[in-house]
Motif scaffolding. Structure first.
Motif, PDB file in Angstrom:
ATOM      1  N   THR A 173       0.844  -1.195   0.000  1.00  0.00           N
ATOM      2  CA  THR A 173       0.000   0.000   0.000  1.00  0.00           C
ATOM      3  C   THR A 173       0.879   1.245   0.000  1.00  0.00           C
ATOM      4  O   THR A 173       0.689   2.170  -0.791  1.00  0.00           O
ATOM      5  CB  THR A 173      -0.905  -0.003   1.252  1.00  0.00           C
ATOM      6  OG1 THR A 173      -1.810  -1.107   1.159  1.00  0.00           O
ATOM      7  CG2 THR A 173      -1.706   1.281   1.360  1.00  0.00           C
ATOM      8  N   MET A 174       1.856   1.263   0.897  1.00  0.00           N
ATOM      9  CA  MET A 174       2.750   2.418   0.989  1.00  0.00           C
ATOM     10  C   MET A 174       3.604   2.545  -0.276  1.00  0.00           C
ATOM     11  O   MET A 174       3.731   3.632  -0.849  1.00  0.00           O
ATOM     12  CB  MET A 174       3.640   2.268   2.221  1.00  0.00           C
ATOM     13  CG  MET A 174       4.371   3.531   2.600  1.00  0.00           C
ATOM     14  SD  MET A 174       5.486   3.277   3.999  1.00  0.00           S
ATOM     15  CE  MET A 174       4.337   2.995   5.335  1.00  0.00           C
ATOM     16  N   GLN A 229       1.408   3.713  -3.499  1.00  0.00           N
ATOM     17  CA  GLN A 229       0.971   5.118  -3.454  1.00  0.00           C
ATOM     18  C   GLN A 229       2.156   6.031  -3.736  1.00  0.00           C
ATOM     19  O   GLN A 229       2.043   7.029  -4.438  1.00  0.00           O
ATOM     20  CB  GLN A 229       0.392   5.472  -2.075  1.00  0.00           C
ATOM     21  CG  GLN A 229      -1.018   4.968  -1.836  1.00  0.00           C
ATOM     22  CD  GLN A 229      -1.552   5.416  -0.484  1.00  0.00           C
ATOM     23  OE1 GLN A 229      -1.153   6.445   0.056  1.00  0.00           O
ATOM     24  NE2 GLN A 229      -2.468   4.645   0.072  1.00  0.00           N
ATOM     25  N   ARG A 272       2.789   8.784  -6.616  1.00  0.00           N
ATOM     26  CA  ARG A 272       3.086  10.170  -6.282  1.00  0.00           C
ATOM     27  C   ARG A 272       4.329  10.677  -7.014  1.00  0.00           C
ATOM     28  O   ARG A 272       4.346  11.804  -7.548  1.00  0.00           O
ATOM     29  CB  ARG A 272       3.278  10.320  -4.765  1.00  0.00           C
ATOM     30  CG  ARG A 272       3.668  11.725  -4.316  1.00  0.00           C
ATOM     31  CD  ARG A 272       2.569  12.752  -4.610  1.00  0.00           C
ATOM     32  NE  ARG A 272       2.900  14.082  -4.159  1.00  0.00           N
ATOM     33  CZ  ARG A 272       2.425  14.658  -3.040  1.00  0.00           C
ATOM     34  NH1 ARG A 272       1.588  14.007  -2.265  1.00  0.00           N
ATOM     35  NH2 ARG A 272       2.763  15.887  -2.720  1.00  0.00           N
ATOM     36  N   GLU A 303      -7.671   0.474   0.098  1.00  0.00           N
ATOM     37  CA  GLU A 303      -6.768   1.418   0.763  1.00  0.00           C
ATOM     38  C   GLU A 303      -7.467   2.656   1.305  1.00  0.00           C
ATOM     39  O   GLU A 303      -6.825   3.667   1.588  1.00  0.00           O
ATOM     40  CB  GLU A 303      -5.611   1.774  -0.189  1.00  0.00           C
ATOM     41  CG  GLU A 303      -4.842   0.528  -0.632  1.00  0.00           C
ATOM     42  CD  GLU A 303      -3.641   0.807  -1.543  1.00  0.00           C
ATOM     43  OE1 GLU A 303      -3.280   1.975  -1.731  1.00  0.00           O
ATOM     44  OE2 GLU A 303      -3.075  -0.188  -2.061  1.00  0.00           O
ATOM     45  N   GLY A 321      -6.578   6.177   0.102  1.00  0.00           N
ATOM     46  CA  GLY A 321      -5.346   6.839   0.520  1.00  0.00           C
ATOM     47  C   GLY A 321      -4.715   7.684  -0.591  1.00  0.00           C
ATOM     48  O   GLY A 321      -4.199   8.773  -0.341  1.00  0.00           O
ATOM     49  N   LYS A 365      -6.676  10.875  -0.617  1.00  0.00           N
ATOM     50  CA  LYS A 365      -6.697  11.609   0.656  1.00  0.00           C
ATOM     51  C   LYS A 365      -5.316  12.034   1.119  1.00  0.00           C
ATOM     52  O   LYS A 365      -5.180  13.020   1.824  1.00  0.00           O
ATOM     53  CB  LYS A 365      -7.343  10.745   1.740  1.00  0.00           C
ATOM     54  CG  LYS A 365      -8.746  10.283   1.375  1.00  0.00           C
ATOM     55  CD  LYS A 365      -9.789  10.853   2.293  1.00  0.00           C
ATOM     56  CE  LYS A 365     -11.167  10.359   1.909  1.00  0.00           C
ATOM     57  NZ  LYS A 365     -12.221  11.267   2.331  1.00  0.00           N
ATOM     58  N   LEU A 366      -4.290  11.271   0.757  1.00  0.00           N
ATOM     59  CA  LEU A 366      -2.932  11.642   1.169  1.00  0.00           C
ATOM     60  C   LEU A 366      -2.171  12.349   0.051  1.00  0.00           C
ATOM     61  O   LEU A 366      -1.345  13.209   0.319  1.00  0.00           O
ATOM     62  CB  LEU A 366      -2.134  10.410   1.600  1.00  0.00           C
ATOM     63  CG  LEU A 366      -2.520   9.783   2.934  1.00  0.00           C
ATOM     64  CD1 LEU A 366      -1.793   8.454   3.117  1.00  0.00           C
ATOM     65  CD2 LEU A 366      -2.189  10.721   4.089  1.00  0.00           C
ATOM     66  N   HIS A 367      -2.455  11.960  -1.180  1.00  0.00           N
ATOM     67  CA  HIS A 367      -1.637  12.464  -2.284  1.00  0.00           C
ATOM     68  C   HIS A 367      -2.403  13.350  -3.260  1.00  0.00           C
ATOM     69  O   HIS A 367      -1.802  13.915  -4.176  1.00  0.00           O
ATOM     70  CB  HIS A 367      -0.983  11.295  -3.029  1.00  0.00           C
ATOM     71  CG  HIS A 367      -0.027  10.520  -2.172  1.00  0.00           C
ATOM     72  ND1 HIS A 367       1.234  10.982  -1.870  1.00  0.00           N
ATOM     73  CD2 HIS A 367      -0.155   9.344  -1.499  1.00  0.00           C
ATOM     74  CE1 HIS A 367       1.848  10.108  -1.080  1.00  0.00           C
ATOM     75  NE2 HIS A 367       1.027   9.113  -0.830  1.00  0.00           N
ATOM     76  N   VAL A 420      12.532   9.092   0.542  1.00  0.00           N
ATOM     77  CA  VAL A 420      12.059  10.316   1.200  1.00  0.00           C
ATOM     78  C   VAL A 420      10.565  10.179   1.525  1.00  0.00           C
ATOM     79  O   VAL A 420      10.118  10.482   2.635  1.00  0.00           O
ATOM     80  CB  VAL A 420      12.315  11.556   0.313  1.00  0.00           C
ATOM     81  CG1 VAL A 420      11.745  12.812   0.963  1.00  0.00           C
ATOM     82  CG2 VAL A 420      13.806  11.717   0.031  1.00  0.00           C
ATOM     83  N   TRP A 421       9.809   9.672   0.590  1.00  0.00           N
ATOM     84  CA  TRP A 421       8.371   9.470   0.815  1.00  0.00           C
ATOM     85  C   TRP A 421       8.102   8.384   1.854  1.00  0.00           C
ATOM     86  O   TRP A 421       7.130   8.442   2.599  1.00  0.00           O
ATOM     87  CB  TRP A 421       7.664   9.146  -0.507  1.00  0.00           C
ATOM     88  CG  TRP A 421       7.460  10.360  -1.354  1.00  0.00           C
ATOM     89  CD1 TRP A 421       8.127  10.701  -2.503  1.00  0.00           C
ATOM     90  CD2 TRP A 421       6.518  11.423  -1.110  1.00  0.00           C
ATOM     91  NE1 TRP A 421       7.656  11.900  -2.972  1.00  0.00           N
ATOM     92  CE2 TRP A 421       6.669  12.363  -2.151  1.00  0.00           C
ATOM     93  CE3 TRP A 421       5.563  11.660  -0.122  1.00  0.00           C
ATOM     94  CZ2 TRP A 421       5.901  13.531  -2.236  1.00  0.00           C
ATOM     95  CZ3 TRP A 421       4.798  12.819  -0.194  1.00  0.00           C
ATOM     96  CH2 TRP A 421       4.967  13.745  -1.238  1.00  0.00           C
ATOM     97  N   ARG A 434       9.925   7.858   4.438  1.00  0.00           N
ATOM     98  CA  ARG A 434      10.082   8.577   5.708  1.00  0.00           C
ATOM     99  C   ARG A 434       8.802   9.375   6.008  1.00  0.00           C
ATOM    100  O   ARG A 434       8.281   9.344   7.124  1.00  0.00           O
ATOM    101  CB  ARG A 434      11.320   9.476   5.612  1.00  0.00           C
ATOM    102  CG  ARG A 434      11.503  10.495   6.719  1.00  0.00           C
ATOM    103  CD  ARG A 434      11.699   9.890   8.093  1.00  0.00           C
ATOM    104  NE  ARG A 434      12.850   9.044   8.245  1.00  0.00           N
ATOM    105  CZ  ARG A 434      13.955   9.368   8.931  1.00  0.00           C
ATOM    106  NH1 ARG A 434      14.035  10.542   9.498  1.00  0.00           N
ATOM    107  NH2 ARG A 434      14.948   8.517   9.065  1.00  0.00           N
ATOM    108  N   ARG A 435       8.301  10.084   5.014  1.00  0.00           N
ATOM    109  CA  ARG A 435       7.080  10.888   5.224  1.00  0.00           C
ATOM    110  C   ARG A 435       5.888  10.025   5.637  1.00  0.00           C
ATOM    111  O   ARG A 435       5.072  10.449   6.457  1.00  0.00           O
ATOM    112  CB  ARG A 435       6.731  11.653   3.932  1.00  0.00           C
ATOM    113  CG  ARG A 435       7.686  12.769   3.628  1.00  0.00           C
ATOM    114  CD  ARG A 435       7.351  13.442   2.294  1.00  0.00           C
ATOM    115  NE  ARG A 435       8.316  14.507   2.035  1.00  0.00           N
ATOM    116  CZ  ARG A 435       8.804  14.825   0.837  1.00  0.00           C
ATOM    117  NH1 ARG A 435       8.405  14.169  -0.245  1.00  0.00           N
ATOM    118  NH2 ARG A 435       9.675  15.810   0.719  1.00  0.00           N
ATOM    119  N   HIS A 436       5.767   8.860   5.042  1.00  0.00           N
ATOM    120  CA  HIS A 436       4.645   7.963   5.349  1.00  0.00           C
ATOM    121  C   HIS A 436       4.763   7.324   6.734  1.00  0.00           C
ATOM    122  O   HIS A 436       3.832   6.688   7.193  1.00  0.00           O
ATOM    123  CB  HIS A 436       4.552   6.853   4.306  1.00  0.00           C
ATOM    124  CG  HIS A 436       3.554   7.096   3.223  1.00  0.00           C
ATOM    125  ND1 HIS A 436       2.337   6.460   3.158  1.00  0.00           N
ATOM    126  CD2 HIS A 436       3.578   7.941   2.175  1.00  0.00           C
ATOM    127  CE1 HIS A 436       1.678   6.875   2.087  1.00  0.00           C
ATOM    128  NE2 HIS A 436       2.404   7.773   1.473  1.00  0.00           N
TER     129      HIS A 436
END
Lengths: 362, 362
Positions: A74-75, A78, A82, A105, A108, A111-113, A231-232, A234-236
């Motif tokens: 899932t992570m 996405q 992105r 999901e 997500g 809603k997140l991206h 980097v993403w 880490r953000r997630h």
């Protein structure tokens, strides 16, 4: 006791469950850990030999420059969407209506991206070149899932896949592989993982489906792509100080099972034939193209369940742990995914189980 | 070999490393797993006794209705900020300039959730009631970190904390506790976890800091809050099919260490006194209020490092595995966090180590 509970319980107690590899219990992790020395250092926030060596190994296997280990698909997916969306400056991607991102999901991606999805093909079949060609909207990325799990693990012909890939590249559209079950389709295509992945700009592979690890996923692509994906990650909140419980099990079961998929796929064909000989039963696809398929039964859940329970009771062979209502109305269905367990079932018991099923349904 | 590498290596080889609990190796997980039966079922996507029992236990410990296990605090806290922002319809929260969300998460809060941050206080001290009162912007939530890690683990007085909480509640502002190191501050406050958490609407606790597990975090609050947090956990890609490697280790080390924090905090005070007797050395805070503090040294890294190496070599006592340049210019600093290891160091060796340090610096 609810009927659903009782089918699950009977399945768990049965001598010969037909699907999957083994029970999802703590032994799965203990076995994987037993291969490692106690003093082996943890990975630390994505660094250290334990994670870096495995990432390099998977990059080679997938024929990509680099690969990054993620706690979940899932992570990973996405994030892939992105990165391509940002790179092309288009906040839109395309995928199948039963894509994992669309149905599992909680939205997500949007809603997140803030990324919108164009749904290609209909719910009954896989995406074709024509679907991609006739799309009106501009998209950054096309996501293709091989096999298309929610419709029984169907696959496009390889030539179609090559044509879709070529079309996307001509048009400057990125193409991403949801290869959660990539190893499961290689025997049908008669290709290596790297050959299939060469058609895609980014690739995701899961470690707890056919491979049977605990959790975790790999995302692979070129150097710039995977660097940004970290980097993403880490953000997630996915750049954990230690991911090694998932990595050691991913590696252990990858090594144990990577060469078993031709066998699983043959077993799936055999089992599908048994089902198709039963009245009211039909598999989808009729002949499986991976190690998985769906079984549709033209009979309400409530009627089928006691029959299944009597088969498990009489033979020890357990066909499924659940039944789900069919979208079409009166029937029901379940998914079959073949792993290590199937080969452990005595052929006589299997025949006996289907013999009962056939006789009861005449 | 870089100087950084050699200090780390000398620390790893030393007989008596002073900080932390133990090496971060696979034995940490193997020990925790050894308490569990092989046939114990995995958690499945947030369900099952293994995860639900632990969540219930932590909810009770923290004095909240419910709790949810997350793979990371990064994920848990962004989600808490998002839920409160959505609920209040204000896409803005406030926290310290050295908050984890501000400096360690690659701007995830803004890039994934579109939430802006108001930075309160300056980088040298903790947030006061006056900082909160004089804030001009409307915010959904105030995040307070106890202790404030990046400035040596400083704490507000408990009365100040109570006043901040009361002010927020009067104004309809949600208040969230970054309690990554919550157990570390309870001895100073002489309060239970539940008493401290009662001042907050939502609370996060980490399992790999003072508790010394592998990774993972708990987010606690009322039923509606945690229910929504599970949806966001799915969206973030944190709703893994199996989180048990982190849960079994969180539980194991929580039980092993939850009553040890008064001891760790006393040990931190003792060690800080040793440092403060050395010329050029000063701890921050002068007297620690938790099990952690920072050591600032008015001497360049390049000069201090060989001196430290000679101390490790002569006594087996290793003070730190790294040095970082001080923001102020010519000096350097490092963080000390006291765990199980400190008590294992012979007092004579410790005294000898500081004796060398003092004599060399006269």
């Amino acid at each position: 006791m609810s009927p659903a509970t009782s089918l699950q319980q009977a399945y768990d107690r049965a001598a010969y469950p037909l699907t999957g590899h083994r029970a999802r219990n703590l032994q799965v992790l203990k076995d994987a850990l037993s291969e490692w020395e106690d003093h082996q250092d943890s990975d630390i926030y994505g660094s250290g030999p334990l994670i870096e060596d495995f990432q390099a190994k998977m990059a080679t296997f997938l024929g990509k420059e680099t690969a990054v280990f993620f706690p979940s698909g899932t992570m990973a997916q996405q994030i892939a969407m992105r990165i391509w969306s940002d790179q092309l400056g288009v906040k839109r991607v395309a995928y199948h209506p039963l894509c994992h991102l669309e149905i599992h999901e909680e939205d997500g991606l949007k809603k997140l991206h803030g990324i919108e999805a164009v749904l290609l093909a209909d719910k009954e079949r896989v995406i074709t070149l024509e679907d991609v060609r006739s799309m009106k909207e501009e998209i950054a990325c096309l996501l293709i899932e091989l096999p298309q799990r929610e419709i029984g693990g169907q696959l496009p012909d390889y030539e179609e896949l090559v044509a879709i890939s070529r079309y996307c590249r001509d048009k400057g559209i990125k193409i991403h592989l949801d290869g959660a079950r990539l190893l499961e389709v290689l025997p049908y295509y008669q290709k290596t993982a790297a050959e299939v992945c060469a058609l895609f700009d980014s690739v995701y592979l899961s470690f707890y489906k056919g491979i049977g690890g605990i959790a975790g996923a790999i995302l692979a692509g070129d150097e710039a792509f995977t660097k940004e994906s970290k980097v993403w990650k880490r953000r997630h909140g996915g750049d954990l100080i230690s991911l090694y419980p998932y990595i050691v099990s991913a590696d252990y079961y990858f090594e144990q099972r990577k060469d078993q998929f031709p066998k699983y796929c043959e077993d799936a064909k055999e089992l599908a034939r048994y089902y198709n000989e039963c009245r009211f039963f039909a598999t989808r696809p009729v002949e499986p193209v991976s190690n998985m398929f769906h079984v549709h039964v033209q009979m309400p859940k409530e009627k089928l369940e006691p029959l299944l329970l009597s088969v498990y009771e009489a033979t020890g062979v357990a066909l499924t742990h659940y039944l789900r209502d069919d979208h079409n109305g009166a029937g029901c269905y379940f998914e079959v995914s073949i792993g290590d367990r199937y080969a452990q079932v005595p052929k006589e018991s299997l025949k006996q189980a289907f013999h009962i099923l056939m006789n009861e349904l005449i």
